[in-house]
Each structure stands twice: as structure tokens, then as C-alpha cells.
Design an enzyme around this catalytic site. Structure first.
Site, PDB file in Angstrom:
ATOM      1  N   GLY A 117      -4.205   0.757   1.257  1.00 22.84           N
ATOM      2  CA  GLY A 117      -5.719   1.382   1.175  1.00 22.84           C
ATOM      3  C   GLY A 117      -5.742   2.467   2.437  1.00 22.84           C
ATOM      4  CE  LYS A 128       2.928  -1.682  -8.674  1.00 22.76           C
ATOM      5  NZ  LYS A 128       1.802  -1.412  -7.401  1.00 22.76           N
TER       6      LYS A 128
END
Lengths: 304, 304
Positions: free
Chosen positions: B12, B184
Site C-alpha cells: 500500500g 494469483k
């Protein structure tokens, strides 16, 4: 009856000494270094069933002589050397009894000598050599089982049984020795597999629900392989083995695991590897066994 | 457009800083200690794509404010805390974009907020925090993908895309973000599973024939589970993932493995555990996954 014990380690040394203690004609085939050690100290046993020191007869590969019974108490990865080493000591009537774990050695021995000369054998014992070469035997069970591979109670088996009678150990003739060998093979392949994979004693693994799933799954895979090759295993033996594993001491480690902790060689190819080869040959899915075998491939004793 | 980045960690923090660097209105929701650190040093990035230092706007959970887009850059095991922490900062039109690995958080977030507020997101980046709290980003790929879970190119997605346009990172809208998230998920569950099981980087595992068997077997188990729950994965994705794993650097470790080496918590339940629950629910056999999950249960970060 002349017995030759090949190796004087924690297994062959123990049962050989028990037999010699009783007064049978027992000789140990050892290397020069071990011969010197046994000459100096005697062959000593520290056991909860009683200590003893034997002035053991020893020979090395340079010596000569013929024997009636040869007990193989060596590790599987020494099998090829052992076969060549023992050849001069064997005559047509010599009976060869392997005490090794697993099953692959039976065919190898029968090819190297003759089908008739090799009978079945297995033992249940927790023992180790200490730093002085003494055999330390630590738990209640000290059991050696042997017998004809076809289960017959033959004359030669009766003679060997008679020689063993009265030794300070549990020596039994079995009419299903081959079944017992396969069963033990299943148990120790699983036990050594999961304990080395997780680097844990058996207790913490079997008490986890997913650990139980892995252990039972592995028993099932091995059972499927053994049935595919026609091994004489019992119905529902997998369930019995799971119960048997439940009865093992919580902190129990497998001998393969203890060998890895010491940086010693392991019987990977003889135990897990051989079963995996059989699985491939018969196209049996064995994902847990393959996962465990892969882990063992990362162990390199020569570099540790 | 007001962005709130939840957490200023390696993921982030990186994409948030890239967005702030471009001049967008970016605020980081962090804990007091991280706030102090970012105040003193700025939010620094060391990256092969260019270093930068941002005087980042930060808030803590005691502050107030409403945001248009919330990017979740936290670990899965903090999800429940994060949900409660971000509630005051969210209005009816706020879009929540998780950047977490795995899939279980989607349902959890949609329940905690509303189905409409949560869209899909995933990223591909190798980054870590150094001892000063700086973000160190080390390989070519720094890619963030997001989009509506139904694939629609909605107005809100177009607005977010416009805000990201021109940032120093690869930011893409996907019309199949859910498929990409599942893919993923399959890859990292396998990658983290085998590397932690064997305590090896990926190279030595995949080059062993039995290692290939384990990796492919695990892809197959996970594929079967995902298809059973109706996940929108591609046909033969397992084969593609095996090829993808072949292209990964030989010495590459999984981030779970690196976290274990540091004694940090891991996303075991969010990754392997959740898939195993789905397997049980749909009665899919997943022996390799269960073997790997059991291994992770023996890792206790709080005691290391």
C-alpha cells in the site's frame, strides 16, 4: 550350528550377543576397527533385560570359514557391499536371514545367492551404539521374527528355532513372515516419512486433524501400492496401523529422523524410494509419498 | 478524488506513494508509531523505477474524514481489525479496493460493508520495508490491477483509472479481475506451500522430477477445488502456472517463507487453510495441500 552375524551394530550386535550369551556358536563379521574395539572392550550390552559382556568371536573379510546361518544386521545402503563380502562364507546349505527394514532387499539377495537360501526376517527393537561401541537397548520389546517366505515350518527353520530357544530375547518363527515384513514396511515408511517431513516426534503430528489426514492418507497410498504388486498384506491393515501409531509414545522419533539429526546416511531409496518406483510402475497415485520423498532428497548427509 | 490507503507497508505504501508523487489527494491510515516515523523521515521509496520521498498526509484511527476510494494494503490476518478501523471513513459511494492475496476477504468485506462497495484488486510487486521504514522495491514489475468484480467498465472504475493515469507504476483496469485474483491465489498458495515445506527457494524444488510432481499435483488439487466452487479460472491454467513457475528466478523465495525466516505472522488460514476448507466442503481430495497446511501449523510466530 554355526551363526555368522554380519555387522555388530545396534540390531545384529544385540541379537547375536544374546545368542552367544546362551552358548551358541556365534561369529561376528566386522571391519578391522570394530574388531579391535570388540577385542578390547568385549561386546557389551546395556539393556533393561539385563547387561552382558561377550568375548565375541570376530572375523573380517580377509578371513575364511563357512557358516550355516547368516544374519544380516546391516543398513540397506550397504547391501551391495555386504553381498560381495559374505559370499566366501556361504555354502549351498547356508540360510541367509536379513533383519533389514523394507522389502527390496529380498529380491536382491535371492538373485545374488539363490531363491532357496534366503528366508524372511524382521525385528522390533529400540537400540543404539554409544560412544564406546556398546549396545544400549532401552525399551521393553526386543523381538526377532523369522521364517520361510512361503510360511512353511521347514526342518531348517525348526533347527534355527531350537538354537535360539532360551535366549534372553523374544525369538519367534512366523508362518506369515512376509506379511509381517510388508506390514512393518508400511508402518516405518509412514512413521519415518512424516516425522522427517515435519521435524517433529509422532505425537504432535497425529494429534492434529490434518496430521491424522496426512498419516491415514499415506497409509492408504502405501496400501494401494502394496496391493497392486500383490503383497500379502491384511485387509484393513491401514486402520490397524493408524491405531498402532496412536499407541506409540508421544515423544517417539523415527530412527531415520535420529539419523538425520546426527548427519548419518538414511534408507531413503530402500524405503520411500522403492515404494514410489512401484507406484509409478503400476500407475498408482501417491502424492503424499512423493511429497515426503522430495523432502528426503534435500537431505545430503555427505555435506552435513 | 480522495484516496485513503490503509497501511503504509511494502504494498500500500508503494502504490500510495506513487499516486501521491503524481499529485493526487492521498492519505495514509496508519498507527501512531508509523505516523511519527513518516513525519520524521517522509515516506521514502528506494526503487529501480526511481527513488522518491513523499511528505505524506497521515491519519490514525482517532481522526475523522470521508474518502472516495479506500485501498487495503494490509495483511489478511489484520482484516477484522481493519474492517472496524475503516468504517468511520467510508460513505455510501466509497469504493473499497483490497490488494490482499487470496480470495476469502472479498466475501468478508462485502458482508461488512455492501456488495456494491467492494471491487477487485491485486498487485504484483517485490517490495519490503527496511529498518528505517523505507520501502525498498527491487524488481522490474510494480503492477496494480483492479476492476469491477463482474468485469464491467463502470463510471467509477473509469474515474479511478483516470486518477491513476500517469503514475510511475503499471496501473491497469481489468475486465476479468476476479479470474486474475483466483489465478494469483493458485500460484502463491503453491509457491508459498512448497517453499515453506522444503525450506528451499523455488529452483531446487522444481528441478527435481518428484518436485515437479508435487508442484503439478498441488496445482491440480487447487484447480479441482476452485472449479468445484465455481471459480472463474481458465482452462488449463494449471499448465500455465507450471510454466510460469519455471520462469521465476532460481533463488526466489516466497514472501511467506521470508516472513517465517523473520518470525513474523503468516497468512496460512487465508491462503492454504481457506482452500482446504472449501475442499472439505465439496469433498475434494487434496492430500498435498493438507500435507503442506499441516507443516504450517507447526510454525508458531508468537513463540519464535
Amino acid at each position: 550350528m554355526k551363526f555368522l552375524i554380519v555387522g555388530a551394530g545396534a540390531v545384529g550386535g544385540y541379537f547375536g550377543a544374546r545368542l552367544a550369551e546362551k552358548g551358541e556358536d556365534v561369529t561376528f563379521l566386522v571391519r578391522e576397527k570394530r574388531k579391535e574395539q570388540m577385542k578390547k572392550r568385549g561386546l557389551r550390552i546395556q539393556s533393561i533385560h539385563g547387561n552382558t559382556t561377550i568375548q565375541a568371536k570376530t572375523i573380517t573379510m580377509e578371513d575364511t570359514g563357512l557358516f550355516d546361518v547368516v544374519l544380516l544386521g546391516t543398513k540397506a545402503y550397504h547391501l551391495e557391499n555386504v553381498i560381495e563380502t559374505i559370499r566366501p562364507f556361504i555354502h549351498d546349505q547356508t540360510v541367509i536371514i536379513p533383519m533389514l527394514n523394507g522389502i527390496a532387499h529380498l529380491d536382491r539377495l535371492r538373485k545374488a545367492f539363490s531363491t532357496e537360501q534366503v528366508i524372511g526376517g524382521l525385528c522390533f527393537i529400540e537400540s543404539t551404539l554409544n560412544e564406546f561401541g556398546d549396545i544400549v537397548q532401552t525399551s521393553q520389546i526386543h523381538r526377532f521374527v523369522f521364517g520361510e517366505l512361503n510360511g512353511e515350518r521347514s526342518e531348517r527353520v525348526k533347527k534355527i528355532e531350537a538354537a535360539f530357544a532360551g535366549t534372553n530375547a523374544m525369538i519367534e518363527v512366523s508362518d506369515s513372515v512376509l506379511t509381517e515384513m510388508w506390514h512393518k514396511y508400511m508402518f516405518i515408511t509412514t512413521m519415518s516419512g512424516v516425522t522427517t517431513l515435519y521435524n517433529q516426534p509422532v505425537g504432535p503430528i497425529r494429534e492434529l486433524p490434518s496430521g491424522e489426514q496426512v498419516i491415514r492418507g499415506l497409509f492408504a497410498e502405501i496400501g494401494a501400492i502394496m496391493r497392486a504388486v500383490g503383497a500379502p498384506i491384511a485387509d484393513q491393515v491401514e486402520e490397524k496401523q493408524w491405531k498402532q501409531m496412536g499407541g506409540v509414545e508421544y515423544e517417539m522419533k523415527s530412527s531415520m529422523q535420529r539419523d538425520m539429526e546426527k548427519g548419518l546416511p538414511i534408507e531413503r531409496e530402500h524405503l520411500q524410494g522403492y515404494l514410489l518406483k512401484l507406484a509409478e510402475l503400476h500407475q498408482i497415485q501417491a502424492p503424499i509419498l512423493a511429497t515426503i520423498y522430495t523432502n528426503l532428497l534435500f537431505y545430503h548427509p555427505e555435506s552435513s
